[in-house]
Design a protein around this motif. Structure first.
Motif, short mmCIF file in Angstrom:
data_model
loop_
_atom_site.label_atom_id
_atom_site.label_comp_id
_atom_site.label_asym_id
_atom_site.label_seq_id
_atom_site.Cartn_x
_atom_site.Cartn_y
_atom_site.Cartn_z
N ARG A 58 0.82 -1.22 0.00
CA ARG A 58 0.00 0.00 0.00
C ARG A 58 0.85 1.27 0.00
O ARG A 58 0.33 2.37 0.16
CB ARG A 58 -0.95 -0.03 1.20
N GLU A 61 -3.76 4.08 5.33
CA GLU A 61 -3.87 2.64 5.16
C GLU A 61 -3.02 1.90 6.20
O GLU A 61 -3.38 0.83 6.68
CB GLU A 61 -3.42 2.24 3.75
N LYS A 86 -2.20 9.00 1.85
CA LYS A 86 -3.10 7.85 1.83
C LYS A 86 -2.43 6.58 2.36
O LYS A 86 -3.05 5.81 3.11
CB LYS A 86 -3.64 7.63 0.42
N MET A 94 -8.08 -6.96 5.52
CA MET A 94 -7.98 -5.67 4.83
C MET A 94 -8.90 -5.65 3.61
O MET A 94 -9.59 -4.67 3.35
CB MET A 94 -6.54 -5.42 4.39
N ARG A 110 -12.50 -3.40 2.67
CA ARG A 110 -12.71 -2.66 1.43
C ARG A 110 -14.07 -2.96 0.82
O ARG A 110 -14.69 -2.11 0.18
CB ARG A 110 -11.61 -3.01 0.42
N ARG A 126 -4.76 1.04 9.36
CA ARG A 126 -5.65 -0.10 9.21
C ARG A 126 -4.87 -1.41 9.20
O ARG A 126 -5.29 -2.41 9.79
CB ARG A 126 -6.46 0.04 7.92
#
Length: 312
Positions: free
Chosen positions: A12, A245, A241, A307, A311, A248
């Motif tokens: 990510r 991420e 961003k 994850m 989403r 998370r």
């Protein structure tokens, strides 16, 4: 699970030196964000400047990687201004640049809001006005920080009105303006003294002290090399961003670790008790041992799975 978490974060765009840096994100409740190049594009543009002023400033800044320096040099090149050779250049993080151009001593320093001033031994000779834009995805990432319950603070060496304008556009609740590099580190230490767990994200030479002092320091990978060297993690793109991420991923990683611990303990307690009671023979025990490891590996794979489920 930690290795799986590092891999998930890297996919990510957020890379950590160790799993500790990733897992420490779970405990973070305060995050400081550098302004230029982190929240904003960092692609500053010269809005107004006299050619003669721009020429000298470009000579001082031509080899610097700071966003302000790149803006000045780019504008001089676009105008077709020959770049003079700067000598004895000294960069003063958070304060400016000084050196010699055409045999004279010059200094670039902060001027008014959104401006830098060029001075020589006789005093200020002119100013260059600059403009910057908030990254399109900064507001989205900052909104995720706020929703997570983080205390989000913008830290900048700019004048208060410039920093507050950027903060308002990006959705940052609090601002610390007109702070030098050590001032950013002081903010980190003060927050830590108040019992806060602090993350700091920055890209420039002047962010090094704050990145080193933070519980989790995150550098923009396309920024100054010195900031990357002292950070716990590096964002591989010009975007916040991946850091959003990363929080998370850290949550999913911590959950997987706890899942593995609970089930491994329960599994081994049952298996050892059964073996001690003579309920299983050595061959079955030999088969069950690698099965325990397989269960841990399967549990670790849940990091990426969880994850993806979030989403959807």
């Amino acid at each position: 699970a930690a290795a799986a978490g590092l891999g998930a974060a890297a996919r990510r765009g957020l890379m950590f030196r160790s799993a500790d840096g990733l897992l420490d994100l779970v405990e973070v409740d305060t995050i400081g964000l550098d302004k230029t190049g982190t929240v904003t594009e960092g692609d500053l543009k010269v809005v107004a400047a006299d050619d003669a002023i721009l020429r000298v400033a470009a000579g001082l800044e031509r080899f610097s990687m700071h966003p302000i320096a790149r803006a000045i040099v780019s504008e001089a090149i676009e105008r077709g201004i020959p770049l003079p050779r700067g000598e004895a250049i000294t960069e003063e993080p958070g304060k400016g640049v000084r050196g010699r151009v055409d045999g004279r001593e010059w200094r670039i320093s902060t001027g008014g809001p959104g401006e830098i001033a060029l001075s020589n031994e006789e005093g200020e000779v002119g100013r260059i006005r600059l403009g910057d834009m908030v990254r399109r995805d900064s507001a989205d990432a900052i909104n995720l920080f706020v929703k997570r319950g983080l205390d989000v603070v913008l830290l900048s060496g700019d004048h208060a009105d410039v920093a507050e304008r950027i903060a308002a556009e990006a959705g940052v609740p609090r601002v610390w303006a007109e702070v030098d590099p050590e001032g950013k580190a002081v903010w980190v230490r003060e927050a830590q003294s108040a019992g806060r767990r602090v993350a700091f994200a920055g890209d420039g030479l002047n962010d090094g002290p704050a990145l080193a002092a933070a519980d989790v320091g995150i550098a923009m990978g396309t920024g100054a090399a010195s900031s990357v060297l002292v950070a716990d993690g590096v964002i591989s793109t010009w975007s916040l961003k991946p850091l959003a991420e990363g929080f998370r991923v850290a949550d999913a990683c911590r959950t997987a670790i706890r899942w593995n611990q609970r089930r491994s303990i329960a599994y081994n307690v049952v298996a050892v008790s059964a073996a001690a009671a003579g309920l299983i023979n050595p061959l079955v025990a030999a088969i069950l041992m690698p099965a325990s490891s397989a269960m841990v590996i399967w549990g670790s794979s849940r990091v990426e799975v969880s994850m993806r489920r979030e989403r959807t």
